[in-house]
Write a protein that holds these residues in place. Structure first.
Motif, PDB file in Angstrom:
ATOM      1  N   LEU A   1     -63.228 -27.508  84.454  1.00 23.75           N
ATOM      2  CA  LEU A   1     -63.834 -27.044  85.699  1.00 23.75           C
ATOM      3  C   LEU A   1     -65.302 -27.436  85.745  1.00 23.75           C
ATOM      4  O   LEU A   1     -66.031 -27.271  84.767  1.00 23.75           O
ATOM      5  N   THR A   2     -65.721 -27.950  86.885  1.00 20.55           N
ATOM      6  CA  THR A   2     -67.131 -28.154  87.181  1.00 20.55           C
ATOM      7  C   THR A   2     -67.365 -27.619  88.590  1.00 20.55           C
ATOM      8  O   THR A   2     -66.726 -28.078  89.536  1.00 20.55           O
ATOM      9  N   ALA A   3     -68.250 -26.637  88.717  1.00 23.80           N
ATOM     10  CA  ALA A   3     -68.455 -25.991  90.013  1.00 23.80           C
ATOM     11  C   ALA A   3     -69.944 -25.773  90.247  1.00 23.80           C
ATOM     12  O   ALA A   3     -70.748 -25.732  89.314  1.00 23.80           O
ATOM     13  N   ALA A   4     -70.298 -25.640  91.521  1.00 24.08           N
ATOM     14  CA  ALA A   4     -71.698 -25.435  91.876  1.00 24.08           C
ATOM     15  C   ALA A   4     -71.788 -24.623  93.161  1.00 24.08           C
ATOM     16  O   ALA A   4     -70.923 -24.717  94.034  1.00 24.08           O
ATOM     17  N   VAL A   5     -72.849 -23.829  93.250  1.00 25.82           N
ATOM     18  CA  VAL A   5     -73.230 -23.172  94.493  1.00 25.82           C
ATOM     19  C   VAL A   5     -74.526 -23.821  94.956  1.00 25.82           C
ATOM     20  O   VAL A   5     -75.516 -23.834  94.223  1.00 25.82           O
ATOM     21  N   VAL A   6     -74.506 -24.389  96.148  1.00 25.69           N
ATOM     22  CA  VAL A   6     -75.681 -25.060  96.701  1.00 25.69           C
ATOM     23  C   VAL A   6     -76.255 -24.154  97.786  1.00 25.69           C
ATOM     24  O   VAL A   6     -75.669 -23.994  98.851  1.00 25.69           O
ATOM     25  N   ALA A   7     -77.385 -23.520  97.486  1.00 24.47           N
ATOM     26  CA  ALA A   7     -78.025 -22.587  98.409  1.00 24.47           C
ATOM     27  C   ALA A   7     -79.525 -22.847  98.358  1.00 24.47           C
ATOM     28  O   ALA A   7     -80.257 -22.139  97.662  1.00 24.47           O
ATOM     29  N   PRO A   8     -79.993 -23.901  99.047  1.00 25.08           N
ATOM     30  CA  PRO A   8     -81.398 -24.318  98.928  1.00 25.08           C
ATOM     31  C   PRO A   8     -82.368 -23.144  99.052  1.00 25.08           C
ATOM     32  O   PRO A   8     -82.182 -22.278  99.909  1.00 25.08           O
ATOM     33  N   PRO A   9     -83.364 -23.101  98.155  1.00 21.76           N
ATOM     34  CA  PRO A   9     -83.743 -24.123  97.160  1.00 21.76           C
ATOM     35  C   PRO A   9     -83.029 -23.992  95.815  1.00 21.76           C
ATOM     36  O   PRO A   9     -83.456 -24.601  94.832  1.00 21.76           O
ATOM     37  N   TRP A  10     -81.930 -23.222  95.764  1.00 24.35           N
ATOM     38  CA  TRP A  10     -81.230 -22.976  94.511  1.00 24.35           C
ATOM     39  C   TRP A  10     -79.960 -23.815  94.414  1.00 24.35           C
ATOM     40  O   TRP A  10     -79.298 -24.093  95.413  1.00 24.35           O
ATOM     41  N   ALA A  11     -79.627 -24.171  93.188  1.00 23.91           N
ATOM     42  CA  ALA A  11     -78.328 -24.770  92.870  1.00 23.91           C
ATOM     43  C   ALA A  11     -77.880 -24.167  91.551  1.00 23.91           C
ATOM     44  O   ALA A  11     -78.591 -24.244  90.543  1.00 23.91           O
ATOM     45  N   ALA A  12     -76.724 -23.516  91.568  1.00 26.56           N
ATOM     46  CA  ALA A  12     -76.191 -22.853  90.379  1.00 26.56           C
ATOM     47  C   ALA A  12     -74.945 -23.593  89.917  1.00 26.56           C
ATOM     48  O   ALA A  12     -74.104 -23.978  90.734  1.00 26.56           O
ATOM     49  N   PHE A  13     -74.801 -23.774  88.601  1.00 24.11           N
ATOM     50  CA  PHE A  13     -73.724 -24.583  88.046  1.00 24.11           C
ATOM     51  C   PHE A  13     -72.899 -23.781  87.039  1.00 24.11           C
ATOM     52  O   PHE A  13     -73.431 -23.003  86.246  1.00 24.11           O
ATOM     53  N   VAL A  14     -71.585 -24.009  87.078  1.00 20.94           N
ATOM     54  CA  VAL A  14     -70.634 -23.435  86.126  1.00 20.94           C
ATOM     55  C   VAL A  14     -69.750 -24.580  85.653  1.00 20.94           C
ATOM     56  O   VAL A  14     -69.163 -25.289  86.469  1.00 20.94           O
ATOM     57  N   SER A  15     -69.646 -24.776  84.344  1.00 20.77           N
ATOM     58  CA  SER A  15     -68.894 -25.933  83.863  1.00 20.77           C
ATOM     59  C   SER A  15     -68.233 -25.664  82.522  1.00 20.77           C
ATOM     60  O   SER A  15     -68.826 -25.030  81.640  1.00 20.77           O
ATOM     61  N   LEU A  16     -67.020 -26.146  82.400  1.00 22.69           N
ATOM     62  CA  LEU A  16     -66.315 -26.169  81.121  1.00 22.69           C
ATOM     63  C   LEU A  16     -65.444 -27.412  81.120  1.00 22.69           C
ATOM     64  O   LEU A  16     -64.510 -27.535  81.905  1.00 22.69           O
TER      65      LEU A  16
END
Length: 284
Positions: free
Chosen positions: A143-158
């Motif tokens: 899994l590779t996922a992201a939340v794009v909420a400018p100016p933030w970008a949050a990532f979750v990955s395995l």
């Protein structure tokens, strides 16, 4: 947000009569977007289904209670870490429903504030494993996922996917490089403790692109192509990422050019499935 993605069956899978085992999903929240890509393990049974379960779980959980732009880095970090572990738990629950088995028992204390303290760990509950060792023999996926909420970008990955951040000065940054170690799966023992989570604050954020490992040859450059030493690691191909962003902006998010690019001769070098998913900030 301009959200677009494409998944293309790899040439090796096509030659073997094997379907595409990648999956992707996105949720447009208006002022934010959730992206998720997953690569099913080709050697495992029903791995394509596992990939779809992974992106469904990620998008559902990462779209809930997204912190606001005014929140602190600590708040974003806690939220992202907690969501990463919950995605693993939700994936295991969904897999147990498909296989008709229990996926694990309570375990590992996290000790992190704002997160659940009891996690699930896979042991002997899924077919194809021995006690405390190995990955489940079915539905294994990364899994590779992201939340794009400018100016933030949050990532979750395995696993072995990677993520690139685009900025308004037409630069691209490989913020989530492919891991050097062998890929782990959401169903691997201790997966909840191995998830990579982190947050980027970038006032010039212009977009985020996620890709599965089959895209590495097409989207990443070797450092010697820019006269840099090997220890610099892979670099994002500006030709690919900036070209992709420009094309999607011009055609208002039509993903057909992306699909054609992933189906071209340059993309067929690895023979693996290829998936790219991106979210671009509108109103540049």
């Amino acid at each position: 947000m301009i959200v677009a993605g494409a998944a293309v069956q790899g040439t090796a899978h096509l030659a073997a009569g094997q379907g595409c085992q990648d999956a992707f999903k996105a949720v447009d929240l208006g002022n934010a977007a959730v992206l998720a890509v997953s690569d099913g393990a080709g050697s495992r049974d029903r791995s394509a289904l596992g990939a779809h379960i992974a992106v469904d779980a990620a998008c559902r959980l990462l779209a809930e209670d997204v912190p606001g732009a005014e929140e602190t880095p600590e708040a974003w970090t806690r939220w992202t870490a907690g969501r990463g572990r919950r995605v693993v738990e939700e994936y295991l629950r969904a897999v147990s429903g498909v296989l008709g088995t229990e996926t694990g028992v309570p375990g590992a204390e996290t000790g992190l504030p704002g997160t659940e303290t009891r996690l699930l760990s896979t042991e002997t509950r899924l077919p194809g494993t021995e006690t405390g060792a190995g990955d489940p023999g079915a539905l294994a996926a990364t899994l590779t996922a992201a939340v794009v909420a400018p100016p933030w970008a949050a990532f979750v990955s395995l696993g072995d996917g990677f993520g690139t951040l685009l900025t308004r000065d037409d630069r691209c940054h490989l913020v989530l490089p492919p891991p050097a170690a062998p890929a782990a799966f959401l169903s691997s023992p201790g997966a909840a403790l191995r998830v990579r989570t982190f947050v980027v604050w970038e006032p010039e954020l212009d977009g985020v692109v996620l890709a599965t490992d089959g895209c590495a040859a097409l989207t990443l450059d070797h450092p010697d192509s820019r006269q840099l030493p090997p220890e610099c690691g892979p670099l994002p191909s500006e030709r690919f990422f900036l070209g992709l962003a420009a094309t999607l902006r011009e055609n208002h998010g039509d993903a057909e050019p992306l699909r054609r690019g992933l189906s071209g001769p340059d993309a067929a070098r690895t023979g693996d499935d290829l998936t790219v998913l991106c979210a671009l900030v509108e109103g540049r």
